[in-house]
Write a protein that holds these residues in place. Structure first.
Motif, short mmCIF file in Angstrom:
data_model
loop_
_atom_site.label_atom_id
_atom_site.label_comp_id
_atom_site.label_asym_id
_atom_site.label_seq_id
_atom_site.Cartn_x
_atom_site.Cartn_y
_atom_site.Cartn_z
N VAL A 56 0.67 -0.88 -0.22
CA VAL A 56 -0.03 -0.31 -0.38
C VAL A 56 0.65 1.54 0.17
O VAL A 56 0.52 2.66 -0.52
N PHE A 57 2.54 0.75 0.98
CA PHE A 57 2.71 2.74 0.59
C PHE A 57 3.77 2.67 -0.53
O PHE A 57 3.53 3.63 -0.85
N PHE A 58 3.80 1.68 -1.20
CA PHE A 58 4.26 1.80 -2.87
C PHE A 58 3.15 1.96 -3.85
O PHE A 58 2.80 2.99 -4.93
N GLY A 59 1.96 1.63 -2.91
CA GLY A 59 0.99 2.27 -4.20
C GLY A 59 0.39 3.31 -3.87
O GLY A 59 0.01 4.52 -4.97
N SER A 60 0.25 4.55 -3.17
CA SER A 60 0.13 5.14 -2.88
C SER A 60 0.61 6.66 -3.26
O SER A 60 1.12 7.16 -3.34
N ALA A 61 3.17 6.22 -3.11
CA ALA A 61 3.63 6.98 -3.84
C ALA A 61 3.15 6.68 -5.76
O ALA A 61 3.17 7.94 -6.11
N LEU A 62 2.97 5.31 -5.82
CA LEU A 62 2.61 5.53 -7.30
C LEU A 62 1.44 6.38 -7.93
O LEU A 62 1.28 7.26 -8.73
N SER A 63 -0.03 6.42 -6.86
CA SER A 63 -0.99 6.80 -6.75
C SER A 63 -0.73 8.33 -6.87
O SER A 63 -1.89 9.70 -7.66
N LYS A 70 -0.87 9.28 -21.69
CA LYS A 70 -1.30 8.25 -22.06
C LYS A 70 -2.76 7.55 -20.87
O LYS A 70 -3.59 6.94 -21.34
N PHE A 71 -2.64 8.93 -19.45
CA PHE A 71 -3.90 8.58 -18.99
C PHE A 71 -3.46 9.95 -18.26
O PHE A 71 -3.38 10.15 -16.78
N PRO A 72 -4.13 10.77 -18.93
CA PRO A 72 -4.42 11.57 -18.94
C PRO A 72 -5.71 11.73 -17.60
O PRO A 72 -5.63 13.57 -16.71
N ALA A 73 -6.41 10.97 -16.11
CA ALA A 73 -7.29 10.93 -15.69
C ALA A 73 -6.13 10.38 -14.48
O ALA A 73 -6.62 11.00 -13.61
N GLY A 74 -4.71 10.14 -14.55
CA GLY A 74 -3.76 10.18 -13.16
C GLY A 74 -4.15 9.12 -12.82
O GLY A 74 -4.46 7.97 -13.35
N PHE A 75 -3.41 9.01 -11.82
CA PHE A 75 -3.69 7.56 -11.13
C PHE A 75 -4.00 7.04 -10.04
O PHE A 75 -3.34 6.12 -9.15
N GLY A 76 -5.25 7.85 -9.48
CA GLY A 76 -5.74 7.70 -8.32
C GLY A 76 -5.79 7.04 -7.25
O GLY A 76 -5.45 6.27 -6.71
N ARG A 77 -6.56 5.66 -8.77
CA ARG A 77 -6.94 4.88 -7.57
C ARG A 77 -6.11 3.71 -7.99
O ARG A 77 -6.76 2.66 -7.52
N VAL A 78 -4.63 3.93 -8.34
CA VAL A 78 -3.99 3.32 -8.48
C VAL A 78 -3.85 2.23 -6.83
O VAL A 78 -4.17 0.98 -6.71
#
Length: 333
Positions: A56-63, A70-78
């Motif tokens: 989850v720590f790495f996921g929160s950083a990636l988000s 390619k991903f204009p809406a961002g990575f929030g849901r990652v």
């Protein structure tokens, strides 16, 4: 770039991952030496927590990564996806713990090194309790609650649903971890004092059931987040108040707020006073948008502008006509 991204990771999950790694190692040694089922259960629990919170720590950083072409809406849901992976791990650990508890109930036997087990459990309660308090403070911070001292406990339970997904995961997991360590401590002591070694198995089984509850709750919450869920009413009201606080905005025609990980995506049509030129109306729109983007919880804003129709639309419960008639004023494009 990687280091700067990791610095944006959820602080609670990072601290929790380190703390539970230490606990998993200590508990594992104690479980191997003593043969205690409850100790084995809490070892699996701490190992699951450490793995989950690292994910989850790495996921929160990636988000926090900026949107790309390619991903204009961002990575929030990652981050929701990473938490769902963590839920799978918790479910597996819950199964193993329940299985171990059931075997110990069927074939109870004494454990050795009572003092070692008690010492490790006391350490677990202190470490997990510390992480839990940190998570509570993070919830208070993220939800902008004005709480101090013991009031933090009440506010954290009240507002946990408004916190970021990683913070919720740490809160629930370490709430169960602290409770599980206390339960394991009680079952170990009672089993030794009374000779009713079946209590070790019962304590192990109860810890496994608690893990199932956590997995179920987190699974539902993060599935909703992955699909896309509307912002809570308290957030909607806060954003609406910010929009309506502008001197030239008279109403909100439409407002849709979608939670993207720990950020909110705002879409709105706002109604302005009459008489503005298109250029002036555009300036007002950008001013309102920039004010909203000052909120650290808001990721992006899409906004349209209309001239007032003299019909009160916001709040939604108060749809009334002004002067007893509708005004079909042309929209400002």
């Amino acid at each position: 770039m990687l280091i700067s991204l990791l610095k944006k990771g959820n602080r609670s999950s990072g601290i929790a991952a380190l703390g539970n790694t230490v606990l998993a190692i200590a508990k594992g040694i104690a479980a191997a030496v003593s043969g205690s089922g409850a100790m084995f259960a809490t070892t699996l629990h701490s190992a699951a927590d450490a793995l989950n919170q690292t994910f989850v720590f790495f996921g929160s950083a990636l988000s926090e990564k900026e949107p790309t072409k390619k991903f204009p809406a961002g990575f929030g849901r990652v981050v929701n996806l990473f938490v769902l992976i963590a839920v799978i791990v918790v479910s597996i650990m819950a199964y193993e713990t329940i299985l171990k508890g059931w075997k110990l109930i069927q074939d109870p036997h004494p454990s050795t090194n009572l003092l070692l087990n008690i010492g490790i459990m006391l350490l677990a309660i202190l470490v997990d309790g510390f992480i839990l308090i940190k998570a509570m403070k993070e919830i208070v911070h993220e939800t902008r609650s004005d709480a101090k001292g013991f009031g933090i406990v009440k506010e954290s339970f009240k507002n946990v649903s408004l916190a970021a997904p990683p913070t919720r995961l740490v809160f629930y997991e370490d709430l169960i971890a602290t409770s599980g360590a206390l339960l394991a401590l009680i079952s170990i002591i009672l089993a030794d004092l009374t000779g009713a070694y079946i209590l070790d198995g019962i304590g192990t089984l109860l810890i496994g059931i608690l893990l199932v509850v956590v997995a179920f709750k987190l699974g539902i919450e993060n599935t909703r987040g992955l699909i896309g869920v509307a912002a809570p009413k308290v957030v909607e009201d806060r954003i609406a108040d910010t929009i309506l606080s502008d001197r030239d905005v008279v109403d909100i025609k439409e407002l849709r707020i979608l939670q993207e990980g720990r950020r909110y995506h705002v879409e709105s049509y706002i109604e302005l006073k009459e008489g503005f030129t298109l250029a002036d109306a555009d300036d007002i729109k950008f001013r309102v948008r920039d004010t909203l983007l000052e909120d650290p919880d808001i990721g992006d804003v899409t906004m349209g502008i209309l001239e007032t129709d003299h019909v009160k639309t916001w709040p939604k419960e108060a749809v009334i006509e002004v002067n007893g008639k509708e005004d079909n004023t042309e929209k400002i494009r």
